[in-house]
Design an enzyme around this catalytic site. Sequence first.
Site, PDB file in Angstrom:
ATOM      1  N   HIS A 164      62.825 -40.316 -26.724  1.00  0.00           N
ATOM      2  CA  HIS A 164      61.753 -39.746 -27.532  1.00  0.00           C
ATOM      3  C   HIS A 164      61.194 -40.864 -28.414  1.00  0.00           C
ATOM      4  O   HIS A 164      61.926 -41.739 -28.871  1.00  0.00           O
ATOM      5  CB  HIS A 164      62.259 -38.580 -28.377  1.00  0.00           C
ATOM      6  CG  HIS A 164      62.336 -37.291 -27.609  1.00  0.00           C
ATOM      7  ND1 HIS A 164      63.238 -36.295 -27.911  1.00  0.00           N
ATOM      8  CD2 HIS A 164      61.610 -36.831 -26.538  1.00  0.00           C
ATOM      9  CE1 HIS A 164      63.065 -35.276 -27.073  1.00  0.00           C
ATOM     10  NE2 HIS A 164      62.093 -35.577 -26.241  1.00  0.00           N
ATOM     11  N   ASP A 190      60.181 -41.396 -31.457  1.00  0.00           N
ATOM     12  CA  ASP A 190      60.655 -41.773 -32.786  1.00  0.00           C
ATOM     13  C   ASP A 190      61.965 -42.551 -32.736  1.00  0.00           C
ATOM     14  O   ASP A 190      62.428 -43.061 -33.759  1.00  0.00           O
ATOM     15  CB  ASP A 190      60.794 -40.538 -33.686  1.00  0.00           C
ATOM     16  CG  ASP A 190      61.654 -39.439 -33.092  1.00  0.00           C
ATOM     17  OD1 ASP A 190      61.525 -39.173 -31.885  1.00  0.00           O
ATOM     18  OD2 ASP A 190      62.437 -38.819 -33.837  1.00  0.00           O
ATOM     19  N   HIS A 223      70.834 -32.257 -25.853  1.00  0.00           N
ATOM     20  CA  HIS A 223      69.445 -32.364 -26.297  1.00  0.00           C
ATOM     21  C   HIS A 223      68.566 -32.056 -25.080  1.00  0.00           C
ATOM     22  O   HIS A 223      69.038 -32.186 -23.940  1.00  0.00           O
ATOM     23  CB  HIS A 223      69.182 -33.778 -26.828  1.00  0.00           C
ATOM     24  CG  HIS A 223      67.942 -33.908 -27.640  1.00  0.00           C
ATOM     25  ND1 HIS A 223      67.655 -33.090 -28.721  1.00  0.00           N
ATOM     26  CD2 HIS A 223      66.899 -34.772 -27.550  1.00  0.00           C
ATOM     27  CE1 HIS A 223      66.502 -33.453 -29.249  1.00  0.00           C
ATOM     28  NE2 HIS A 223      66.011 -34.469 -28.556  1.00  0.00           N
ATOM     29  N   HIS A 243      67.240 -38.449 -40.458  1.00  0.00           N
ATOM     30  CA  HIS A 243      66.373 -37.853 -39.438  1.00  0.00           C
ATOM     31  C   HIS A 243      65.814 -36.517 -39.937  1.00  0.00           C
ATOM     32  O   HIS A 243      65.951 -35.471 -39.299  1.00  0.00           O
ATOM     33  CB  HIS A 243      67.174 -37.660 -38.137  1.00  0.00           C
ATOM     34  CG  HIS A 243      66.310 -37.388 -36.938  1.00  0.00           C
ATOM     35  ND1 HIS A 243      65.945 -36.112 -36.547  1.00  0.00           N
ATOM     36  CD2 HIS A 243      65.762 -38.214 -36.020  1.00  0.00           C
ATOM     37  CE1 HIS A 243      65.215 -36.168 -35.454  1.00  0.00           C
ATOM     38  NE2 HIS A 243      65.078 -37.443 -35.102  1.00  0.00           N
TER      39      HIS A 243
END
Length: 310
Positions: free
Chosen positions: A65, A67, A142, A268
């Site tokens: 991902h 980020d 995830h 996060h």
Amino acid sequence: MSAREIVVLGSASAVPTRTRNHNGYLLHWDGQGLLFDPGEGTQRQMIHAGLSVHDIDWICLTHFHGDHCLGVPGIVQRMSRDGVAEANAAFPASGALYWERLRHATIFHDTIRIREQPLGGSAVELDTADAPFTLTARRLDHPVEAYGYRLVEPDGITMLPDELAARGVHGLAIRRLREDGQVTAPDGTVVTLGECSVHRPGQRFALIMDTRLCDPVFELADGVDLLVIESTFLDEDAALARDYGHLTAGQAARVAAEAGVRRLVLTHFSERYRAEDEHRFADQAAAVFRGDVVVAHDLDRIPVPPRRRP
């Protein structure tokens, strides 16, 4: 600079804010540097933190991902520009195409040699060569393939000065005692290593990013001195956390409590929360975990707790 510390280069989640950059964590460990999840802007954050790309020996990605990886092109290109000869990279094997795109995102004079170690399966032990630690990765829960990392220093011994002095062992004799397991003291008696030392457990570190609660989370965190873990949501938003594959502050604290962690670092954070909500992350974690809780901020330097004395 502490020999063992984590430098927070970013502490936001999917969207950076005015005060929180995308992810990025540089772990200093006895002269080795491990850069975890460099998100967008990591190169500039390193400048603000007074760090150099020469501090980086490893680039470790938990998943692909944005980020957690959009800072890779800038970091790799800066490493080549500044003459870093080689480094290691670990990333989910299923994202190898994304790694290649990031690694070669633009035109630059590419001189760095990167030793790639793709991660596959439920558990991987990485080749750390001569590093003073082992590094393992475990598959997390995830929506995309994601891994957490666990660093472990080998166990050793701590010499006991009073016991050495009582037996007349000093100077080079201490070195021979460590190497051979015994030495003859000046009075002719044989002194053993066990009489003058105690077992010293190795220190441990874990970094756990985007995941729901699952067994590997607890296995990664087991007995670590410093745990850096996502706490994207507050507890009242647990349903959102579950739907998007994340943890709440209370869930992160539960991991720390059940795993026997010494220092818990929350990070996060979702952009949905305001600055005045920050204390609630600490409060919700402290209600579950009685140890040291740190709410991460960009450019924080958080040391690994000192060893417990024998």
